[in-house]
Motif scaffolding. Structure first.
Motif, PDB file in Angstrom:
ATOM      1  N   SER A  58       0.861  -1.567  -0.023  1.00  0.00           N
ATOM      2  CA  SER A  58      -0.429  -0.158  -0.228  1.00  0.00           C
ATOM      3  C   SER A  58       0.715   0.898   0.036  1.00  0.00           C
ATOM      4  CB  SER A  58      -0.673   0.022   1.282  1.00  0.00           C
ATOM      5  OG  SER A  58      -2.039   1.034   1.573  1.00  0.00           O
ATOM      6  N   ARG A  59       1.142   2.140  -1.340  1.00  0.00           N
ATOM      7  CA  ARG A  59       1.721   3.179  -0.933  1.00  0.00           C
ATOM      8  C   ARG A  59       0.759   3.993  -1.564  1.00  0.00           C
ATOM      9  NH1 ARG A  59       4.247   4.608  -5.663  1.00  0.00           N
ATOM     10  NH2 ARG A  59       3.549   2.460  -7.701  1.00  0.00           N
ATOM     11  N   ALA A  60       1.266   5.930  -1.533  1.00  0.00           N
ATOM     12  CA  ALA A  60       0.993   7.316  -1.933  1.00  0.00           C
ATOM     13  C   ALA A  60       1.135   7.043  -3.519  1.00  0.00           C
ATOM     14  CB  ALA A  60       1.765   8.009  -0.431  1.00  0.00           C
ATOM     15  N   LYS A  61      -0.026   7.845  -4.244  1.00  0.00           N
ATOM     16  CA  LYS A  61       0.854   7.765  -5.308  1.00  0.00           C
ATOM     17  C   LYS A  61       0.030   9.895  -5.671  1.00  0.00           C
ATOM     18  CE  LYS A  61       0.996   5.839  -9.007  1.00  0.00           C
ATOM     19  NZ  LYS A  61       1.753   5.375  -9.893  1.00  0.00           N
ATOM     20  N   ARG A  75       5.528  10.085  -1.968  1.00  0.00           N
ATOM     21  CA  ARG A  75       6.088  10.384  -1.025  1.00  0.00           C
ATOM     22  C   ARG A  75       6.681   9.032  -0.327  1.00  0.00           C
ATOM     23  NH1 ARG A  75       2.326  13.990   2.483  1.00  0.00           N
ATOM     24  NH2 ARG A  75       3.375  12.323   4.493  1.00  0.00           N
ATOM     25  N   ALA A  76       6.987   8.445   0.924  1.00  0.00           N
ATOM     26  CA  ALA A  76       8.252   7.989   1.202  1.00  0.00           C
ATOM     27  C   ALA A  76       7.212   6.606   1.884  1.00  0.00           C
ATOM     28  CB  ALA A  76       8.821   7.820   1.939  1.00  0.00           C
ATOM     29  N   GLU A  77       6.501   7.181   2.370  1.00  0.00           N
ATOM     30  CA  GLU A  77       5.513   5.904   3.345  1.00  0.00           C
ATOM     31  C   GLU A  77       5.233   4.959   2.122  1.00  0.00           C
ATOM     32  OE1 GLU A  77       4.583   9.332   2.884  1.00  0.00           O
ATOM     33  OE2 GLU A  77       5.350  10.283   5.089  1.00  0.00           O
ATOM     34  N   ALA A  78       5.004   3.882   2.566  1.00  0.00           N
ATOM     35  CA  ALA A  78       4.205   2.863   2.566  1.00  0.00           C
ATOM     36  C   ALA A  78       4.740   1.370   3.539  1.00  0.00           C
ATOM     37  CB  ALA A  78       5.179   1.864   1.421  1.00  0.00           C
ATOM     38  N   SER A  79       2.892   0.524   3.353  1.00  0.00           N
ATOM     39  CA  SER A  79       3.247  -0.633   4.011  1.00  0.00           C
ATOM     40  C   SER A  79       2.997  -1.746   3.444  1.00  0.00           C
ATOM     41  CB  SER A  79       1.262  -0.199   4.765  1.00  0.00           C
ATOM     42  OG  SER A  79       1.054  -1.111   5.724  1.00  0.00           O
ATOM     43  N   ILE A  80       3.070  -2.593   3.593  1.00  0.00           N
ATOM     44  CA  ILE A  80       3.404  -4.298   3.913  1.00  0.00           C
ATOM     45  C   ILE A  80       2.400  -5.635   4.443  1.00  0.00           C
ATOM     46  CG2 ILE A  80       6.195  -4.670   3.863  1.00  0.00           C
ATOM     47  CD1 ILE A  80       6.483  -5.828   1.263  1.00  0.00           C
ATOM     48  N   TYR A 130      11.179  -0.029   1.683  1.00  0.00           N
ATOM     49  CA  TYR A 130      11.591   1.387   2.045  1.00  0.00           C
ATOM     50  C   TYR A 130      11.786   1.992   0.486  1.00  0.00           C
ATOM     51  CZ  TYR A 130      15.891  -0.462   0.406  1.00  0.00           C
ATOM     52  OH  TYR A 130      16.743  -0.823  -0.342  1.00  0.00           O
ATOM     53  N   SER A 131      12.323   3.711   1.443  1.00  0.00           N
ATOM     54  CA  SER A 131      12.360   4.821  -0.213  1.00  0.00           C
ATOM     55  C   SER A 131      13.794   5.125  -0.212  1.00  0.00           C
ATOM     56  CB  SER A 131      11.267   5.323   0.308  1.00  0.00           C
ATOM     57  OG  SER A 131      10.973   6.409  -0.825  1.00  0.00           O
ATOM     58  N   ASP A 132      14.250   5.385  -1.313  1.00  0.00           N
ATOM     59  CA  ASP A 132      15.529   5.411  -1.426  1.00  0.00           C
ATOM     60  C   ASP A 132      15.135   6.778  -2.554  1.00  0.00           C
ATOM     61  OD1 ASP A 132      15.749   4.327  -3.211  1.00  0.00           O
ATOM     62  OD2 ASP A 132      17.828   2.930  -2.833  1.00  0.00           O
ATOM     63  N   ARG A 133      16.996   6.984  -2.027  1.00  0.00           N
ATOM     64  CA  ARG A 133      17.353   7.996  -3.223  1.00  0.00           C
ATOM     65  C   ARG A 133      18.511   7.892  -3.798  1.00  0.00           C
ATOM     66  NH1 ARG A 133      14.526  13.385  -1.115  1.00  0.00           N
ATOM     67  NH2 ARG A 133      12.667  13.426  -1.936  1.00  0.00           N
ATOM     68  N   ILE A 134      19.320   8.312  -4.183  1.00  0.00           N
ATOM     69  CA  ILE A 134      20.944   8.796  -4.660  1.00  0.00           C
ATOM     70  C   ILE A 134      21.304   8.912  -3.391  1.00  0.00           C
ATOM     71  CG2 ILE A 134      22.714   9.095  -6.778  1.00  0.00           C
ATOM     72  CD1 ILE A 134      21.088   8.335  -8.771  1.00  0.00           C
ATOM     73  N   PRO A 139      14.342   6.898   6.196  1.00  0.00           N
ATOM     74  CA  PRO A 139      14.311   5.202   7.439  1.00  0.00           C
ATOM     75  C   PRO A 139      13.239   5.430   7.664  1.00  0.00           C
ATOM     76  CG  PRO A 139      14.151   7.696   8.601  1.00  0.00           C
ATOM     77  CD  PRO A 139      14.404   8.684   6.566  1.00  0.00           C
ATOM     78  N   GLN A 140      11.329   5.843   6.757  1.00  0.00           N
ATOM     79  CA  GLN A 140      10.408   5.060   6.832  1.00  0.00           C
ATOM     80  C   GLN A 140      10.462   3.955   6.454  1.00  0.00           C
ATOM     81  OE1 GLN A 140       8.206   8.338   5.255  1.00  0.00           O
ATOM     82  NE2 GLN A 140       8.349   9.371   7.460  1.00  0.00           N
ATOM     83  N   ASN A 141       9.597   2.867   6.793  1.00  0.00           N
ATOM     84  CA  ASN A 141       9.675   1.636   6.292  1.00  0.00           C
ATOM     85  C   ASN A 141       8.798   1.296   7.238  1.00  0.00           C
ATOM     86  OD1 ASN A 141      11.129  -0.618   8.346  1.00  0.00           O
ATOM     87  ND2 ASN A 141      11.822   1.359   8.280  1.00  0.00           N
ATOM     88  N   SER A 142       8.712  -0.429   6.404  1.00  0.00           N
ATOM     89  CA  SER A 142       7.488  -1.458   6.890  1.00  0.00           C
ATOM     90  C   SER A 142       8.140  -2.598   7.033  1.00  0.00           C
ATOM     91  CB  SER A 142       6.017  -1.254   6.683  1.00  0.00           C
ATOM     92  OG  SER A 142       4.616  -2.193   6.776  1.00  0.00           O
TER      93      SER A 142
END
Length: 156
Positions: A58-61, A75-80, A130-134, A139-142
């Motif tokens: 589940s993630r934001a678009k 956004r970086a927020e997600a749930s799994i 989790y979300s990452d950038r170069i 640190p937000q994760n599920s």
């Protein structure tokens, strides 16, 4: 094969190792007059190396004009939540922290990833999104875990 197409073939082969998501549903969170609404999307994908496991993400678009054109940053927020959906069978050897799903969440530099760990002591598969950038990730994760259990045989 033409030497020009070899790098493309290698890149496509590497992309094929990550799972592809199927959209299960979505809900709008913010109405946008121009372009699509902001929304939360629920997607499902099967682990490409572990038969019998399906993960739900589940993630934001981001919507609006930029979102509709693929230029917005999600956004970086997600749930799994991953579940055993059949007998579990390893199709290949597993590596801890191995990427099982990856999706671009901005035009260039940001991705959302799902990685898998095998907790051998507890006989459990652990998945983390989790979300990452170069330059700087989030640190937000599920996290979710699946104990590997015997699957009941179908009744005749």
């Amino acid at each position: 094969m033409n030497t020009l197409f070899k790098p493309l073939a290698v890149a496509l082969a590497l992309l094929a190792t990550s799972a592809q998501a199927e959209t299960i549903g979505e809900v709008s969170t913010v109405f946008k007059l121009l372009g699509p609404n902001h929304k939360i999307v629920v997607e499902a994908f099967d682990d490409p190396k572990v038969e019998g496991v399906t993960c739900y993400l589940s993630r934001a678009k981001t919507g609006g004009i930029k979102g509709g054109l693929g230029l917005a940053e999600d956004r970086a927020e997600a749930s799994i939540a991953c579940r055993q959906v059949g007998p579990i069978r390893f199709l290949e050897e597993l590596e801890d922290g191995e990427e099982v799903f990856k999706e671009r969440t901005s035009l260039v530099f940001k991705t959302m990833q799902v990685v898998r760990f095998f907790d051998q002591k507890r006989n459990t598969l652990v998945y983390m999104v989790y979300s990452d950038r170069i330059i700087e990730g989030s640190p937000q994760n599920s996290v979710t875990a699946i104990p590997i259990l015997p699957w009941p045989k179908a009744a005749n």
